[in-house]
Design a protein around this motif. Structure first.
Motif, PDB file in Angstrom:
ATOM      1  N   ALA A 104     -15.365 -19.084  57.371  1.00 13.19           N
ATOM      2  CA  ALA A 104     -14.869 -18.525  56.166  1.00 13.19           C
ATOM      3  C   ALA A 104     -14.277 -18.867  55.012  1.00 13.19           C
ATOM      4  O   ALA A 104     -14.227 -18.518  53.792  1.00 13.19           O
ATOM      5  CB  ALA A 104     -14.826 -16.987  56.703  1.00 13.19           C
ATOM      6  N   TYR A 105     -13.075 -19.725  55.735  1.00 10.42           N
ATOM      7  CA  TYR A 105     -12.526 -20.409  54.721  1.00 10.42           C
ATOM      8  C   TYR A 105     -12.992 -21.179  53.880  1.00 10.42           C
ATOM      9  O   TYR A 105     -12.249 -21.864  52.240  1.00 10.42           O
ATOM     10  CB  TYR A 105     -10.739 -20.148  54.954  1.00 10.42           C
ATOM     11  N   GLU A 153     -16.220 -20.988  52.801  1.00  7.82           N
ATOM     12  CA  GLU A 153     -16.524 -20.163  51.577  1.00  7.82           C
ATOM     13  C   GLU A 153     -15.509 -19.898  50.083  1.00  7.82           C
ATOM     14  O   GLU A 153     -15.843 -20.272  49.528  1.00  7.82           O
ATOM     15  CB  GLU A 153     -17.263 -19.461  51.819  1.00  7.82           C
ATOM     16  N   THR A 154     -14.412 -19.403  51.182  1.00  4.61           N
ATOM     17  CA  THR A 154     -13.252 -19.516  49.621  1.00  4.61           C
ATOM     18  C   THR A 154     -12.660 -20.460  49.494  1.00  4.61           C
ATOM     19  O   THR A 154     -12.520 -19.911  48.399  1.00  4.61           O
ATOM     20  CB  THR A 154     -11.633 -18.571  50.488  1.00  4.61           C
ATOM     21  N   HIS A 200      -9.432 -28.893  52.827  1.00  5.60           N
ATOM     22  CA  HIS A 200      -9.578 -27.483  53.612  1.00  5.60           C
ATOM     23  C   HIS A 200     -10.635 -27.944  54.930  1.00  5.60           C
ATOM     24  O   HIS A 200      -9.933 -27.453  55.915  1.00  5.60           O
ATOM     25  CB  HIS A 200     -10.123 -26.393  53.033  1.00  5.60           C
TER      26      HIS A 200
END
Lengths: 545, 318
Positions: free
Chosen positions: B214-215, B217-218, B233
């Motif tokens: 999910a990070y 996507e962030t 990331h």
């Protein structure tokens, strides 16, 4: 165009799915939704899972998650169309003009980087603020959002702060670049109800103080009623109803909206305890292997035949651990479990097959509790073979009976779990538990992963089955609305202790202990102004002390 | 004590234990080899007395346990014994060979590791598109061809036809640094091609795995470009598996270069080992085995420790 902040016109969204053993096919997720949002206003998007709310929210950033594609329509942000714009323009839009707060901050923060670095990244990267200014702004936001030690909390790594704190950090991340629009995607759903209320208030105040516009996505109407100016109800990719918050809550026009509004009104009349409890948890103290602290302290509770005992508490309160002790998965350090008058072996290996049969379990995640390669018939038939030695036609007859009881019917016998909806899966798990003809079923958060309307149906089913099969439920949940819908007695747990215990009517009426009071007053109510009222009351109380 | 220090101390202790076990296996392995050292030194015409004398002189009549411990004690103090065939001090002649092997391995790593990681990042950036497929195809092809064949093909094309690099990689102490680099150009190229695919594919897989998070996507929703998302990331969270495979390949560069050294007549450990195995020179074989084991265990230990240090949860406990 108009000066609306966000304008969505006839938005169509599709996705390519890959059903096992079939050719990939394209499906429509959203079929032509339109709405407008003015600057500084909050629009709540509400619906069940699969309604397309998150997909629409992300479309405001021209982003399709996974294989999702924005197939038609227009999305205008600040007067320009963003679905057909350049990559460079999109990068400017994302992270500066429109930002995103996800459901799980714990998963959405990069575990390898400090919080501050991630909060200021978008603004600094785009050159909107210098590193120093951005850090200053982030600290202000940390303070505004009520985070402890706002000057230094940014130096921590995501795993070093709690879930509620991280969710606020995520809000700070979204607000840091001074965006015009924030998409909140279920920002409080993963939080405990006592934490949710503070985060909700923090978000609401931050929205008000910064004058930012917001899309607030949730499946919980009571929550969205507290923060939004308008609400749009979605169902399976179509708009059902769009109106002011006041109109949707107090005067819904559509049947579906009315169902959503009244979903939590199911009540259950509590029965008085009997003289002979079927299950007694006596002074149980337990700890996990390799740790040196107790997770359960002196837990006492009783479950009566044909009744429901609800065990409530937030995550980490010891609810599920209690279930593990009762099932013999975690032998207690002290205390014992008595079942139907006899003491159960503390360890699972010491229990007879009859002990196992009489005590069944249903889990929160129905899809991982079933073997995906077995049919519904095999799954339900297994306990029939194992406990009763049933075979052939006799077994099939009983399986069909059980399928009828859970209101699915014979047609489901050859289906695989992947072909069932969430609610249907949970029904199969219920049938599997019932197949053993147990006296007690432990239900561990069985409705938490389900949409409210589906959860409601499951609760009704459980109540009916209780009457037919005369089975007792130990019902573990964090949701107090569920408790009043099903329980006869209630045990409130907090930090491994039972802080309040008794018949439902008694537990839910004043005077309350501090924790139960906090818990009860934190459950969102479906009326406007509830949030402010609770917060004001709490402030008054703490001022009075 | 900081939990990270404790974990690292545990790894070190485990590494030493493992090395001891390896030394025992090496010793036992060379003991059960068929044949007799004295026999092979003296040849078929040796008299029984001469054989007995030599055995006593070499200490072969002692029990195996006591020979093991005296060998181990010597090895710990840096004395690996003397070679049976030429009576030279093993530590001394091995030292020069080891230096050469490490020199070759080092330069192969300097080329291969950054290249593999860069290609891995590139493959992720253009996943399922032609750059990804091209990178995969080329690296897989190069790992699939036996290294001696690549060696001879390179020798023929680059060395003989084009004349860009010498075909024989023999280095002497008297050579200047640049002359040495020029000499090892071809073996470095071969080794790079052999280890590249493994590291590149692992980098790609590890990062792709992280890209599901999910990070990521962030990060994408922050308006970062694809390469920034991958580099800033995804990569920091893929370090542990990448380091593991890098270290495995570094170990291979030291331990597995036998074939390449022989092909290019490079005076490294591999050639030294092969020479002495054929002469049944047990102490030399044992010494080489021990050093290879130490390199292998050491590099894998480094990988473990880097993985521990790369985990923020361990580095910064609550």
């Amino acid at each position: 165009m108009t000066d609306a902040l966000l304008k969505v016109k006839n938005l169509k969204i599709g996705a390519r799915i890959y059903p096992p053993g079939e050719k990939p096919k394209d499906i429509d997720i959203v079929h032509g939704v339109s709405f407008e949002l003015e600057k500084g206003k909050v629009l709540g998007l509400i619906g069940e899972s699969g309604a397309g709310k998150s997909t629409i929210g992300l479309a405001a950033m021209a982003y399709g998650r996974g294989g999702v594609e924005l197939t038609g329509g227009e999305v205008w942000v600040n007067g320009r169309e963003i679905l057909h714009t350049s990559r460079a323009d999109l990068r400017h839009l994302r992270g500066l003009e429109v930002t995103y707060v996800s459901q799980s901050a714990a998963a959405s923060f990069n575990p390898a980087k400090r919080i501050m670095e991630q909060v200021i990244e978008a603004s600094v990267h785009a050159g909107k603020f210098s590193k120093k200014d951005a850090e200053g702004r982030a600290r202000e936001l940390f303070a505004k959002l009520g985070l402890p030690d706002p000057d230094n909390i940014g130096d921590r790594y995501p795993h070093q702060v709690s879930g509620g704190q991280l969710q606020r950090c995520m809000t700070a991340l979204a607000l840091c670049p001074e965006p015009d629009l924030v998409v909140f995607d279920e920002p409080t759903t993963a939080l405990d109800v006592t934490t949710q209320i503070d985060v909700l208030m923090a978000i609401k105040e931050a929205i008000r103080d910064t004058g930012v516009g917001a899309l607030y996505i949730t499946h919980d109407l009571a929550v969205v009623a507290q923060v939004s100016d308008e609400i749009m109800v979605l169902r399976m990719g179509d708009m059902v109803e769009h109106g002011t918050t006041d109109q949707i809550i107090n005067n819904p026009r559509e049947d579906y909206t009315r169902d959503l509004v009244s979903v939590r009104s199911k009540q259950h009349e509590g029965q008085a305890p009997t003289d002979n409890p079927i299950l007694r948890v006596e002074n149980v103290t337990a700890r996990y292997k390799g740790t040196n602290f107790d997770v359960l302290h002196n837990v006492v509770m009783e479950l009566h035949p044909g009744q429901t005992l609800a065990v409530v508490g937030e995550s980490g309160s010891g609810k599920s651990t209690t279930a593990r002790v009762i099932t013999g998965l975690l032998p207690p350090r002290e205390g014992k479990i008595t079942f139907d008058g006899r003491e159960l072996s503390a360890d699972l290996n010491g229990r007879t097959r009859e002990d196992l049969r009489e005590l069944q379990m249903i889990y929160q995640m129905a899809d991982v509790a079933m073997n995906p390669r077995q049919t519904v018939g095999t799954i339900i038939g297994r306990p029939l073979e194992f406990y009763f030695g049933m075979k052939g036609a006799e077994k099939r007859k009983r399986i069909v009976e059980l399928l009828d009881e859970i209101e699915l019917g014979e047609g489901f016998i050859d289906r695989y779990p992947a072909e069932l909806s969430g609610g249907q899966k949970q029904r199969v798990c219920i049938a599997r538990a019932l197949a053993a003809k147990p006296k007690v079923i432990i239900c561990d958060e069985v409705t938490s992963a389900l949409d409210p309307l589906v959860a409601d149906d499951i609760l009704k089913l459980l109540e009916n089955l209780q009457k037919i099969e005369d089975v007792a439920y130990l019902f573990i949940t964090h949701d107090l609305a569920t408790v009043s819908a099903i329980a006869d007695s209630i045990a409130v747990m907090y930090q491994g202790k039972v802080v309040r215990y008794g018949p439902k009517a008694e537990v839910l009426s004043p005077p309350f202990d501090d924790y139960t009071d906090l818990l009860l007053s934190s459950v969102p109510e479906m009326r406007l102004g509830w949030l402010e009222e609770v917060i004001a009351n709490r402030k008054m109380e703490s001022a009075g002390n | 004590m900081h939990p990270v220090l404790k974990l690292i101390a545990q790894r070190l202790a485990l590494g030493i234990l493992l090395l001891l076990a390896a030394s025992l296996l090496i010793f036992a392995g060379t003991q059960i080899l068929p044949g007799d050292v004295a026999q092979s030194i003296l040849g078929q015409s040796a008299t029984p007395e001469a054989l007995a004398n030599l055995r006593a002189e070499l200490g072969l009549n002692e029990p195996a346990m006591s020979r093991y411990f005296s060998w181990l004690a010597g090895a710990i103090q840096g004395d690996l014994g003397t070679a049976l065939t030429n009576g030279q001090d093993i530590t001394k002649s091995l030292g020069g060979r080891l230096k050469n092997t490490l020199f070759l391995a080092f330069w192969a790593a300097v080329v291969a590791v950054p290249l593999a990681i860069f290609l891995g990042l590139l493959a992720v950036r253009f996943r399922e598109r032609w750059p990804d497929k091209l990178i995969s195809a080329v690296t897989l092809a190069s790992i699939s061809v036996p290294e001696f064949l690549i060696g001879y093909v390179l020798m023929y094309i680059v060395g003989v036809k084009l004349g860009w690099a010498p075909t024989v990689a023999t280095v002497y102490d008297s050579m200047s640094f640049l002359e040495k680099l020029n000499a090892i150009a071809l073996p470095v190229a071969v080794l790079t091609m052999v280890v590249l695919a493994h590291m590149m594919r692992m980098t790609r897989a590890a990062i792709l795995n992280v890209m599901q998070s999910a990070y990521i996507e962030t990060a994408e929703l922050k308006g970062l470009s694809s390469f920034q998302v991958i580099y800033r990331h995804a990569f920091p969270n893929a370090i542990a598996p990448v380091v593991n495979v890098v270290m495995l390949n570094l170990a291979y560069l030291v331990v597995g270069v036998v074939v390449v050294e022989v092909v290019f007549v490079y005076p490294g450990m591999g050639q030294y080992l092969v020479d002495h195995v054929s002469k049944r020179d047990v102490p030399v074989v044992q010494a080489c085995g021990l050093i290879f084991a130490a390199v292998y265990i050491g590099l894998n230990m480094v990988a473990d420790i880097v993985s521990i240090l790369a985990n923020p949860r361990l580095r910064h406990p609550k």
